[in-house]
Design a protein around this motif. Structure first.
Motif, PDB file in Angstrom:
ATOM      1  N   ASP A  63      46.084  55.205  39.885  1.00 28.60           N
ATOM      2  CA  ASP A  63      46.789  54.522  40.993  1.00 28.60           C
ATOM      3  C   ASP A  63      45.989  52.526  40.856  1.00 28.60           C
ATOM      4  O   ASP A  63      46.749  51.971  41.527  1.00 28.60           O
ATOM      5  CB  ASP A  63      45.725  55.017  42.743  1.00 28.60           C
ATOM      6  N   PHE A  64      44.921  52.563  39.842  1.00 25.48           N
ATOM      7  CA  PHE A  64      45.268  51.456  40.216  1.00 25.48           C
ATOM      8  C   PHE A  64      43.963  51.704  38.858  1.00 25.48           C
ATOM      9  O   PHE A  64      42.965  51.738  38.599  1.00 25.48           O
ATOM     10  CB  PHE A  64      44.486  50.324  40.865  1.00 25.48           C
ATOM     11  N   CYS A  83      51.621  45.299  34.086  1.00 22.28           N
ATOM     12  CA  CYS A  83      51.348  46.231  35.426  1.00 22.28           C
ATOM     13  C   CYS A  83      51.707  45.323  36.422  1.00 22.28           C
ATOM     14  O   CYS A  83      53.102  46.379  37.259  1.00 22.28           O
ATOM     15  CB  CYS A  83      49.476  45.682  35.739  1.00 22.28           C
ATOM     16  N   ARG A  84      52.766  44.302  36.333  1.00 20.53           N
ATOM     17  CA  ARG A  84      53.939  43.545  37.128  1.00 20.53           C
ATOM     18  C   ARG A  84      55.037  44.494  37.129  1.00 20.53           C
ATOM     19  O   ARG A  84      55.634  45.056  38.338  1.00 20.53           O
ATOM     20  CB  ARG A  84      54.327  42.277  36.785  1.00 20.53           C
ATOM     21  N   GLU A  87      54.546  48.048  38.776  1.00 17.13           N
ATOM     22  CA  GLU A  87      53.671  47.801  39.731  1.00 17.13           C
ATOM     23  C   GLU A  87      52.315  48.782  40.174  1.00 17.13           C
ATOM     24  O   GLU A  87      52.391  49.391  40.824  1.00 17.13           O
ATOM     25  CB  GLU A  87      54.764  48.087  40.516  1.00 17.13           C
ATOM     26  N   PRO A  89      48.951  48.176  40.342  1.00 19.51           N
ATOM     27  CA  PRO A  89      47.283  47.122  40.799  1.00 19.51           C
ATOM     28  C   PRO A  89      46.310  47.161  39.544  1.00 19.51           C
ATOM     29  O   PRO A  89      46.023  48.140  39.385  1.00 19.51           O
ATOM     30  CB  PRO A  89      47.203  47.549  42.408  1.00 19.51           C
ATOM     31  N   PHE A 112      50.062  42.040  41.758  1.00 18.80           N
ATOM     32  CA  PHE A 112      49.445  43.233  41.787  1.00 18.80           C
ATOM     33  C   PHE A 112      47.952  42.462  40.691  1.00 18.80           C
ATOM     34  O   PHE A 112      47.470  44.026  40.028  1.00 18.80           O
ATOM     35  CB  PHE A 112      50.322  44.178  40.350  1.00 18.80           C
ATOM     36  N   MET A 387      41.862  48.390  47.808  1.00 19.16           N
ATOM     37  CA  MET A 387      43.292  48.388  47.132  1.00 19.16           C
ATOM     38  C   MET A 387      43.843  49.720  48.156  1.00 19.16           C
ATOM     39  O   MET A 387      45.221  49.045  47.930  1.00 19.16           O
ATOM     40  CB  MET A 387      42.627  49.374  46.024  1.00 19.16           C
ATOM     41  N   LYS A 388      43.440  50.466  48.955  1.00 27.54           N
ATOM     42  CA  LYS A 388      43.995  51.209  49.706  1.00 27.54           C
ATOM     43  C   LYS A 388      44.579  50.190  50.735  1.00 27.54           C
ATOM     44  O   LYS A 388      45.904  50.132  51.794  1.00 27.54           O
ATOM     45  CB  LYS A 388      42.955  51.853  51.000  1.00 27.54           C
ATOM     46  N   MET A 390      45.257  46.922  50.674  1.00 26.64           N
ATOM     47  CA  MET A 390      45.680  46.256  50.105  1.00 26.64           C
ATOM     48  C   MET A 390      47.619  45.977  48.962  1.00 26.64           C
ATOM     49  O   MET A 390      48.113  45.631  49.028  1.00 26.64           O
ATOM     50  CB  MET A 390      45.791  44.742  48.883  1.00 26.64           C
ATOM     51  N   TYR A 391      47.730  47.383  48.431  1.00 29.11           N
ATOM     52  CA  TYR A 391      48.375  48.035  48.167  1.00 29.11           C
ATOM     53  C   TYR A 391      48.992  50.120  47.897  1.00 29.11           C
ATOM     54  O   TYR A 391      49.358  49.864  48.231  1.00 29.11           O
ATOM     55  CB  TYR A 391      48.531  48.309  46.342  1.00 29.11           C
ATOM     56  N   THR A 393      47.252  52.184  47.930  1.00 26.50           N
ATOM     57  CA  THR A 393      46.628  53.397  47.009  1.00 26.50           C
ATOM     58  C   THR A 393      46.003  54.472  47.858  1.00 26.50           C
ATOM     59  O   THR A 393      45.237  54.161  48.842  1.00 26.50           O
ATOM     60  CB  THR A 393      45.919  52.907  46.566  1.00 26.50           C
TER      61      THR A 393
END
Length: 395
Positions: A63-64, A83-84, A87, A89, A112, A387-388, A390-391, A393
């Motif tokens: 997930d990241f 990573c970009r 997508e 992170p 990311f 991370m959850k 912001m993204y 996850t």
């Protein structure tokens, strides 16, 4: 199971060095999180790097990504671009000043990439530098390695474990490209920065010395980072020397490099011992010392270094310099004892040498606080929550 259906994240740790990877892995294990570690050291080409990274990401479906001090990203920016495109992170947790590292990396304009920083002051540095999102994440203790034995027999009264910074100072001066005729100017800057309440070196130089400011601004990113590092390390060295001189009356043991002999003189009033291995030697050394003395590096004037967590985690008593971010981590006076200036060191050492019960109670309270709030499992929890947020996850 896809990321959308997982309750908890899968974390892929990446690094070209094993630096702090064992601690992060221990944090993941304590939380029962799925994780994998991809070592990227010794890779000879960008094609090999991309193949290795793509293969592990396809296999593990993280997930990241998580790395320390940007050691999992290449300076050319290939990992960032990967990573970009995916997508995916990637979080880089800095436990040194990020502005000494990041200017040497490419392809950082990437939504990311996100940063965690051990020093709360560095969040602003990253925002000003346009590096993107960042949050504060202090250091921690690995409670699986720092075993707590509060009643170990004391073998020494006072000790300091740390580097003299001489080798680092000389190395950074050479890499800065500055002529030796200007070394006196930068030595003066370092001494004044050590005594200043300002925490940010570029801000200090701009206001203190116009000649130094112009010289610094004329440097490319690599030599400028080396010059800044020279000032931080020399300022740290001067501060540590002053603190050690205040300790000499107590016959301290100093564990570190041999440059200490030249820095504080012949061993008539102190004892030298070799550098200690972090995992196998330090916990026993800390818990068998009545007072473990700490000084904070000048690169982190407001933050907490590793000794603040490791000494009480091992069952030792800590005397440290006061730093603003201490108040959020420990209760000053009950869980940690601080000096606010070199002139306070002697009285505090005498008091706590004479009060073993007070030392023990403070160490016990500090260890309990670490168990509640300051393990690597706690830090991984904070990472997952951010991370959850912001993204999106899993957390």
């Amino acid at each position: 199971m896809t990321s959308a259906t997982r309750k908890h994240p899968r974390i892929l740790l990446i690094s070209a060095k094993h630096y702090l990877m064992a601690e992060l892995i221990a944090g993941c294990q304590a939380l029962g999180l799925e994780h994998a570690y991809l070592f990227l050291g010794g890779i000879s080409s960008s094609a090999e790097l991309e193949e290795k990274l793509r293969g592990e990401v396809d296999r593990f479906s993280p997930d990241f990504l998580l790395t320390m001090n940007h050691l999992g990203l290449d300076r050319e920016g290939l990992v960032s671009e990967f990573c970009r495109q995916r997508e995916l992170p990637v979080l880089s947790w800095f436990v040194d000043r990020p502005d000494l590292f990041l200017p040497q990396y490419g392809n950082l304009d990437n939504p990311f990439i996100v940063y965690a920083v051990w020093d709360a002051d560095a969040v602003r540095l990253l925002e000003i530098g346009g590096y993107g999102r960042a949050f504060h994440l202090p250091l921690a203790a690995d409670l699986g390695r720092m075993h707590f034995i509060p009643d170990a027999a004391p073998l020494r009264d006072v000790a300091f474990v740390g580097n003299s910074m001489q080798a680092a100072t000389d190395k950074c001066w050479k890499r800065s490209g500055q002529p030796d005729t200007l070394r006196g100017l930068w030595e003066d800057v370092a001494g004044k920065f050590a005594a200043s309440a300002l925490r940010d070196l570029p801000e200090f130089v701009a206001g203190e010395n116009l000649e130094a400011h112009a010289l610094r601004e004329s440097c490319d990113s690599g030599p400028q980072a080396a010059l800044d590092s020279f000032v931080y390390w020399r300022a740290t060295q001067r501060y540590r020397r002053d603190c050690m001189e205040a300790l000499l009356q107590f016959g301290p043991v100093v564990a570190g490099d041999e440059h200490w002999r030249a820095l504080i003189g012949a061993e008539a009033s102190w004892a030298y011992t070799r550098p200690l291995h972090y995992y196998s030697d330090l916990p026993d050394f800390y818990r068998s010392t009545k007072i473990n003395f700490n000084t904070t590096s000048m690169q982190m004037k407001g933050a907490l270094n590793q000794r603040v967590f490791d000494v009480p985690a091992s069952g030792g008593f800590l005397l440290t310099d006061y730093r603003e971010q201490l108040d959020a981590a420990f209760e000053v006076g009950r869980e940690v004892v601080c000096y606010h200036g070199v002139e306070e060191i002697g009285d505090l050492v005498r008091h706590y040498l004479a009060n073993p019960s007070a030392r023990r109670e403070i160490s016990l309270r500090a260890r309990a606080r670490i168990e509640r709030e300051h393990s690597y499992a706690h830090r991984i929890e904070t990472i997952c929550a951010n991370m959850k947020k912001m993204y999106g996850t899993p957390a």
